[in-house]
Design a protein around this motif. Structure first.
Motif, PDB file in Angstrom:
ATOM      1  N   LEU A  20      -8.018  40.110 -47.200  1.00 16.02           N
ATOM      2  CA  LEU A  20      -8.361  40.493 -48.562  1.00 16.02           C
ATOM      3  C   LEU A  20      -8.098  41.984 -48.704  1.00 16.02           C
ATOM      4  O   LEU A  20      -8.144  42.723 -47.726  1.00 16.02           O
ATOM      5  CB  LEU A  20      -9.845  40.208 -48.836  1.00 16.02           C
ATOM      6  CG  LEU A  20     -10.229  38.727 -48.848  1.00 16.02           C
ATOM      7  CD1 LEU A  20     -11.572  38.522 -48.195  1.00 16.02           C
ATOM      8  CD2 LEU A  20     -10.273  38.223 -50.280  1.00 16.02           C
TER       9      LEU A  20
ATOM     10  N   GLU B 257     -10.899  43.863 -53.349  1.00 17.98           N
ATOM     11  CA  GLU B 257     -11.513  42.533 -53.410  1.00 17.98           C
ATOM     12  C   GLU B 257     -12.808  42.492 -52.610  1.00 17.98           C
ATOM     13  O   GLU B 257     -13.818  41.940 -53.063  1.00 17.98           O
ATOM     14  CB  GLU B 257     -10.535  41.478 -52.887  1.00 17.98           C
ATOM     15  CG  GLU B 257      -9.361  41.226 -53.814  1.00 17.98           C
ATOM     16  CD  GLU B 257      -8.327  40.317 -53.198  1.00 17.98           C
ATOM     17  OE1 GLU B 257      -7.772  39.487 -53.938  1.00 17.98           O
ATOM     18  OE2 GLU B 257      -8.049  40.434 -51.980  1.00 17.98           O
TER      19      GLU B 257
ATOM     20  N   THR C   6     -15.560  44.286 -54.338  1.00 11.98           N
ATOM     21  CA  THR C   6     -15.961  43.556 -55.549  1.00 11.98           C
ATOM     22  C   THR C   6     -16.770  42.312 -55.213  1.00 11.98           C
ATOM     23  O   THR C   6     -17.843  42.083 -55.781  1.00 11.98           O
ATOM     24  CB  THR C   6     -14.710  43.146 -56.356  1.00 11.98           C
ATOM     25  OG1 THR C   6     -13.993  44.328 -56.706  1.00 11.98           O
ATOM     26  CG2 THR C   6     -15.099  42.377 -57.609  1.00 11.98           C
ATOM     27  N   TYR C   7     -16.255  41.510 -54.288  1.00  5.16           N
ATOM     28  CA  TYR C   7     -16.920  40.236 -53.988  1.00  5.16           C
ATOM     29  C   TYR C   7     -18.259  40.440 -53.284  1.00  5.16           C
ATOM     30  O   TYR C   7     -19.233  39.727 -53.564  1.00  5.16           O
ATOM     31  CB  TYR C   7     -16.011  39.350 -53.131  1.00  5.16           C
ATOM     32  CG  TYR C   7     -14.717  38.966 -53.806  1.00  5.16           C
ATOM     33  CD1 TYR C   7     -14.663  38.778 -55.193  1.00  5.16           C
ATOM     34  CD2 TYR C   7     -13.562  38.792 -53.067  1.00  5.16           C
ATOM     35  CE1 TYR C   7     -13.468  38.435 -55.804  1.00  5.16           C
ATOM     36  CE2 TYR C   7     -12.368  38.435 -53.683  1.00  5.16           C
ATOM     37  CZ  TYR C   7     -12.332  38.274 -55.055  1.00  5.16           C
ATOM     38  OH  TYR C   7     -11.159  37.931 -55.671  1.00  5.16           O
TER      39      TYR C   7
ATOM     40  N   LYS D   4     -20.713  41.755 -55.829  1.00  2.00           N
ATOM     41  CA  LYS D   4     -21.099  40.656 -56.728  1.00  2.00           C
ATOM     42  C   LYS D   4     -22.131  39.751 -56.039  1.00  2.00           C
ATOM     43  O   LYS D   4     -23.114  39.318 -56.657  1.00  2.00           O
ATOM     44  CB  LYS D   4     -19.842  39.855 -57.081  1.00  2.00           C
ATOM     45  CG  LYS D   4     -20.045  38.575 -57.861  1.00  2.00           C
ATOM     46  CD  LYS D   4     -18.677  37.885 -58.022  1.00  2.00           C
ATOM     47  CE  LYS D   4     -18.819  36.428 -58.409  1.00  2.00           C
ATOM     48  NZ  LYS D   4     -17.499  35.744 -58.378  1.00  2.00           N
ATOM     49  N   PHE D   5     -21.919  39.498 -54.772  1.00  2.00           N
ATOM     50  CA  PHE D   5     -22.847  38.661 -54.001  1.00  2.00           C
ATOM     51  C   PHE D   5     -24.216  39.326 -53.885  1.00  2.00           C
ATOM     52  O   PHE D   5     -25.257  38.697 -54.092  1.00  2.00           O
ATOM     53  CB  PHE D   5     -22.266  38.386 -52.613  1.00  2.00           C
ATOM     54  CG  PHE D   5     -23.226  37.759 -51.645  1.00  2.00           C
ATOM     55  CD1 PHE D   5     -23.643  36.440 -51.802  1.00  2.00           C
ATOM     56  CD2 PHE D   5     -23.734  38.490 -50.581  1.00  2.00           C
ATOM     57  CE1 PHE D   5     -24.543  35.861 -50.911  1.00  2.00           C
ATOM     58  CE2 PHE D   5     -24.630  37.916 -49.691  1.00  2.00           C
ATOM     59  CZ  PHE D   5     -25.035  36.602 -49.853  1.00  2.00           C
TER      60      PHE D   5
ATOM     61  N   GLN E 170     -20.372  30.541 -53.702  1.00  2.00           N
ATOM     62  CA  GLN E 170     -19.360  31.274 -54.451  1.00  2.00           C
ATOM     63  C   GLN E 170     -18.775  32.419 -53.615  1.00  2.00           C
ATOM     64  O   GLN E 170     -17.576  32.713 -53.701  1.00  2.00           O
ATOM     65  CB  GLN E 170     -19.962  31.827 -55.753  1.00  2.00           C
ATOM     66  CG  GLN E 170     -18.948  32.515 -56.658  1.00  2.00           C
ATOM     67  CD  GLN E 170     -17.830  31.582 -57.091  1.00  2.00           C
ATOM     68  OE1 GLN E 170     -18.091  30.449 -57.531  1.00  2.00           O
ATOM     69  NE2 GLN E 170     -16.580  32.030 -56.972  1.00  2.00           N
ATOM     70  N   LEU E 171     -19.623  33.030 -52.807  1.00  2.29           N
ATOM     71  CA  LEU E 171     -19.116  34.111 -51.946  1.00  2.29           C
ATOM     72  C   LEU E 171     -18.022  33.583 -51.024  1.00  2.29           C
ATOM     73  O   LEU E 171     -16.984  34.230 -50.844  1.00  2.29           O
ATOM     74  CB  LEU E 171     -20.262  34.711 -51.117  1.00  2.29           C
ATOM     75  CG  LEU E 171     -19.806  35.729 -50.058  1.00  2.29           C
ATOM     76  CD1 LEU E 171     -19.238  36.988 -50.715  1.00  2.29           C
ATOM     77  CD2 LEU E 171     -20.951  36.085 -49.124  1.00  2.29           C
TER      78      LEU E 171
ATOM     79  N   ILE F  21     -16.073  31.084 -51.494  1.00  2.00           N
ATOM     80  CA  ILE F  21     -14.872  30.809 -52.297  1.00  2.00           C
ATOM     81  C   ILE F  21     -14.148  32.115 -52.600  1.00  2.00           C
ATOM     82  O   ILE F  21     -12.926  32.228 -52.458  1.00  2.00           O
ATOM     83  CB  ILE F  21     -15.260  30.075 -53.604  1.00  2.00           C
ATOM     84  CG1 ILE F  21     -15.785  28.677 -53.269  1.00  2.00           C
ATOM     85  CG2 ILE F  21     -14.070  29.999 -54.557  1.00  2.00           C
ATOM     86  CD1 ILE F  21     -16.365  27.945 -54.459  1.00  2.00           C
ATOM     87  N   ASP F  22     -14.916  33.130 -53.016  1.00  2.00           N
ATOM     88  CA  ASP F  22     -14.313  34.429 -53.329  1.00  2.00           C
ATOM     89  C   ASP F  22     -13.595  35.003 -52.108  1.00  2.00           C
ATOM     90  O   ASP F  22     -12.550  35.651 -52.245  1.00  2.00           O
ATOM     91  CB  ASP F  22     -15.391  35.407 -53.800  1.00  2.00           C
ATOM     92  CG  ASP F  22     -15.895  35.087 -55.209  1.00  2.00           C
ATOM     93  OD1 ASP F  22     -15.213  34.326 -55.924  1.00  2.00           O
ATOM     94  OD2 ASP F  22     -16.982  35.590 -55.579  1.00  2.00           O
ATOM     95  N   LEU F  23     -14.163  34.788 -50.943  1.00  2.00           N
ATOM     96  CA  LEU F  23     -13.570  35.329 -49.724  1.00  2.00           C
ATOM     97  C   LEU F  23     -12.403  34.477 -49.220  1.00  2.00           C
ATOM     98  O   LEU F  23     -11.874  34.725 -48.135  1.00  2.00           O
ATOM     99  CB  LEU F  23     -14.637  35.467 -48.627  1.00  2.00           C
ATOM    100  CG  LEU F  23     -15.744  36.482 -48.909  1.00  2.00           C
ATOM    101  CD1 LEU F  23     -16.793  36.477 -47.781  1.00  2.00           C
ATOM    102  CD2 LEU F  23     -15.188  37.889 -49.097  1.00  2.00           C
ATOM    103  N   LYS F  24     -12.028  33.478 -50.010  1.00  2.00           N
ATOM    104  CA  LYS F  24     -10.848  32.635 -49.730  1.00  2.00           C
ATOM    105  C   LYS F  24     -10.978  31.928 -48.381  1.00  2.00           C
ATOM    106  O   LYS F  24     -10.022  31.833 -47.609  1.00  2.00           O
ATOM    107  CB  LYS F  24      -9.577  33.487 -49.742  1.00  2.00           C
ATOM    108  CG  LYS F  24      -9.367  34.214 -51.062  1.00  2.00           C
ATOM    109  CD  LYS F  24      -8.162  35.147 -50.991  1.00  2.00           C
ATOM    110  CE  LYS F  24      -7.993  35.913 -52.292  1.00  2.00           C
ATOM    111  NZ  LYS F  24      -6.931  36.918 -52.228  1.00  2.00           N
TER     112      LYS F  24
END
Lengths: 278, 160
Positions: free
Chosen positions: A41, A45, A48-49, A52-53, A269-270, A272-275
């Motif tokens: 990442l 990113e 941000t992620y 957000k978490f 969601q974290l 998912i955000d972290l791919k």
């Protein structure tokens, strides 16, 4: 340009936990890629992620934003960012390189791939330096994690073998298993948590389902909780596991069911955000 | 199933307390039957020179299953053990135990003997051949050939 300059120049006020974690990991808020393909990442990113978490987590637990207060609820939360023991060892709520801050001490054959950590079920374990006698109040316990890949064998956590008393542990046999209860093939157990309060123990999966497993006997013992292995109170490690974890957490403080239910989708969601291909 | 490499006791001790990456300690461990080993992941991740010999160790699949140490059925026939003191010292209380493989000598009318079933015990031979048992195996090599020679000369006695 230092991270701090970027931080202020970006005009965005990050959570103190975000700043502390990114700083100790040396992640710049720029377009540099971090990690290992396909899980790498950019710095932007990651800032941000993770932020957000942290913001959402503080909301779920009614904590004040912009205050370094996640540690008032969680003793430890490991996010396993990047792809080395050095980057994965930090407790995200107190990212200090010391046992007292619950920095993980890895030993044996671990795999760090940028999406999580995985023991080899042979000799890999991580000492959390967290023990219930020091940290857990009477009937106050929350622990769990986010499984990225199910394992094939073993149990992990802490256990008093001589007294056959379950302390707290995760285990996998034929499929996903929580506690010592088998739930073969239940893919919902991506998120798994055990929450013990004064009257109840509840166990949760990714969809917030209370799995209604029987309550363990919570015995406070002076023996650290292990990841990747089961630490036997009266002897040595007697089980190793190969569960792949994208996140782990533990605290000896009470939380409510509504807080857990609010937090589960945030954790999901974290990932998912972290791919992380969850 | 994962891969490991067996270690001698000296190798095991040399790795204890040593880091193979900045924040990951070697964890030389023992299998349930007492064999020392290190994991494939640790060997692959190590990039230093001090323990470069790790890269030359053969990798084998590890199984959590214990070896079958069931004692074979005795034949009632055996060969006498040489009575030299240094040999008898290898068998305190007339027994020998290697990783759970237990051999019990028999006190016959002619002297101390070992049943032929022990000499043909494949599981015990496999245990002897593990790298960590190399020193022990070497100490028994002379005795093994002496017993084999006595067997081939037909010096077989009843152990009933």
């Amino acid at each position: 340009m230092s991270r701090r300059v970027i931080y202020y120049n970006a005009g965005k006020s990050y959570e103190p936990e975000t700043v502390a974690l990114m700083d100790v990991l040396g992640i710049l808020n720029n377009s540099t890629n971090y990690g290992t393909s396909p899980y790498d990442l950019t710095g932007v990113e990651l800032w941000t992620y993770i932020d957000k978490f942290f913001v959402a987590t503080k909301g779920a637990f009614s904590l004040t934003l912009k205050v370094n207060n996640l540690s008032t609820v969680f003793d430890a939360m490991w996010l396993f960012l990047l792809d080395s023991a050095t980057s994965c060892k930090y407790n995200a709520v107190n990212p200090v390189d010391s046992d007292a801050a619950f920095r993980l001490s890895f030993s044996g054959g671990w795999t760090f791939n940028g999406a999580g950590i995985k023991g080899n079920a042979s000799n890999a374990y991580a000492n959390t330096h967290w023990d219930s006698l020091a940290k857990a109040g009477a009937q106050q316990l929350l622990f769990g994690g986010y499984q990225r890949g199910k394992g094939t064998t073993g149990l992990e956590g802490t256990w008093d073998l001589t007294n056959a008393t379950r302390i707290y542990e995760f285990g996998l046999f034929d499929g996903y298993t929580l506690g010592s209860q088998s739930s073969a093939g239940n893919a919902n157990l991506r998120f798994t948590a055990v929450n013990l309060d004064s009257t109840n123990m509840k166990t949760y999966d990714k969809d917030g389902l209370d799995l209604s497993y029987s309550a363990p006997t919570l015995t406070l013992i002076n023996k650290p909780f292990y990841l990747g292995a089961r630490n036997n109170n009266n002897a040595s490690i007697n089980q190793y596991s190969d569960i792949e974890w994208a996140m782990r957490f533990i605290t000896g403080k009470a939380v409510t069911e509504s807080q857990i239910l609010a937090w589960i989708p945030i954790v999901h969601q974290l990932q998912i955000d972290l791919k992380r291909n969850v | 199933m994962s891969k490991i490499a067996y270690l001698t006791i000296e190798q095991y001790r040399s790795l204890q307390g040593q880091y193979f990456t900045q924040d990951n300690l070697f964890n030389p461990s023992a299998t349930a039957d007492g064999s020392y080993f290190i994991s494939e992941q640790e060997i692959n991740a190590y990039e230093g020179q001090e323990f470069a010999w790790l890269k030359d160790l053969p990798l084998v699949d590890i199984s959590n299953e214990l070896p079958d140490t069931t004692v074979p059925v005795m034949t009632g026939s055996g060969v006498l053990i040489p009575v030299e003191a240094e040999i008898l010292e290898l068998f305190p209380n007339n027994t020998f135990n290697l990783g759970g493989f237990k051999i019990e000598l028999i006190q016959s009318a002619q002297g101390l003997a070992v049943d032929l079933a022990y000499l043909n015990w494949q599981g015990f031979r496999d245990e002897q051949d593990k790298p960590q048992n190399a020193t022990i195996k070497a100490s028994f090599t002379a005795l093994w050939y002496e017993l084999l020679a006595r067997y081939q000369r037909g010096e077989i006695i009843s152990t009933m």
